[in-house]
Scaffold this motif. Sequence first.
Motif, PDB file in Angstrom:
ATOM      1  N   TYR A 103      40.677 -26.888 -12.843  1.00 48.04           N
ATOM      2  CA  TYR A 103      40.942 -27.838 -11.772  1.00 48.04           C
ATOM      3  C   TYR A 103      40.434 -29.180 -12.255  1.00 48.04           C
ATOM      4  O   TYR A 103      39.362 -29.273 -12.849  1.00 48.04           O
ATOM      5  N   GLU A 104      41.214 -30.228 -11.995  1.00 53.30           N
ATOM      6  CA  GLU A 104      40.846 -31.573 -12.413  1.00 53.30           C
ATOM      7  C   GLU A 104      40.840 -32.510 -11.211  1.00 53.30           C
ATOM      8  O   GLU A 104      41.719 -32.432 -10.356  1.00 53.30           O
ATOM      9  N   ALA A 105      39.857 -33.394 -11.175  1.00 55.53           N
ATOM     10  CA  ALA A 105      39.800 -34.462 -10.176  1.00 55.53           C
ATOM     11  C   ALA A 105      40.262 -35.737 -10.856  1.00 55.53           C
ATOM     12  O   ALA A 105      39.786 -36.085 -11.937  1.00 55.53           O
ATOM     13  N   LEU A 106      41.215 -36.415 -10.213  1.00 56.45           N
ATOM     14  CA  LEU A 106      41.789 -37.646 -10.755  1.00 56.45           C
ATOM     15  C   LEU A 106      41.590 -38.768  -9.750  1.00 56.45           C
ATOM     16  O   LEU A 106      41.666 -38.558  -8.534  1.00 56.45           O
ATOM     17  N   ASP A 107      41.361 -39.976 -10.259  1.00 60.64           N
ATOM     18  CA  ASP A 107      41.251 -41.119  -9.358  1.00 60.64           C
ATOM     19  C   ASP A 107      42.644 -41.667  -9.064  1.00 60.64           C
ATOM     20  O   ASP A 107      43.655 -41.116  -9.516  1.00 60.64           O
ATOM     21  N   ALA A 108      42.712 -42.751  -8.320  1.00 62.95           N
ATOM     22  CA  ALA A 108      43.996 -43.324  -7.903  1.00 62.95           C
ATOM     23  C   ALA A 108      44.859 -43.735  -9.097  1.00 62.95           C
ATOM     24  O   ALA A 108      46.089 -43.759  -9.000  1.00 62.95           O
ATOM     25  N   ALA A 122      35.194 -28.202  -5.991  1.00 64.37           N
ATOM     26  CA  ALA A 122      34.775 -26.886  -5.503  1.00 64.37           C
ATOM     27  C   ALA A 122      35.523 -26.510  -4.230  1.00 64.37           C
ATOM     28  O   ALA A 122      36.033 -25.392  -4.103  1.00 64.37           O
ATOM     29  N   THR A 123      35.600 -27.429  -3.285  1.00 62.61           N
ATOM     30  CA  THR A 123      36.293 -27.143  -2.026  1.00 62.61           C
ATOM     31  C   THR A 123      37.751 -26.770  -2.266  1.00 62.61           C
ATOM     32  O   THR A 123      38.238 -25.769  -1.743  1.00 62.61           O
ATOM     33  N   LYS A 124      38.451 -27.559  -3.062  1.00 59.42           N
ATOM     34  CA  LYS A 124      39.869 -27.284  -3.336  1.00 59.42           C
ATOM     35  C   LYS A 124      40.043 -25.940  -4.041  1.00 59.42           C
ATOM     36  O   LYS A 124      40.896 -25.132  -3.670  1.00 59.42           O
ATOM     37  N   SER A 125      39.226 -25.689  -5.071  1.00 57.45           N
ATOM     38  CA  SER A 125      39.383 -24.456  -5.839  1.00 57.45           C
ATOM     39  C   SER A 125      39.046 -23.226  -4.993  1.00 57.45           C
ATOM     40  O   SER A 125      39.721 -22.195  -5.094  1.00 57.45           O
TER      41      SER A 125
END
Length: 101
Positions: free
Chosen positions: A16-21, A59-62
């Motif tokens: 899982y990856e977090a990306l900015d705008a 964590a929440t998304k996964s």
Amino acid sequence: MENEIKVVDTKERSRYEALDADGSLMGFVDYRLHPGVISFLHAETLPDFRGRGVAGRIATKSLDDARALGLRVKPACPFYQDYLEQHPEYADLVKRPGEES
């Protein structure tokens, strides 16, 4: 928007990856998928993005995805172990040692 965080399941990388705008990588968690179980192996927030809630959003998304897919969770990563202790609403997902999936 500076606070925008988009979390995606990058299946081809098993993370899982977090990306900015702007689409820049902010953080990630590596995982391994087994029949009925997802193991979270290593979570990391890149230095420039620490302290912004990135890891928590991942964590929440996964964990929400794991629940939606009917998967049990094996928190091999210390961050996930701590997160799950602090968020009992996800306790039902945790795979206990010796438990069938």
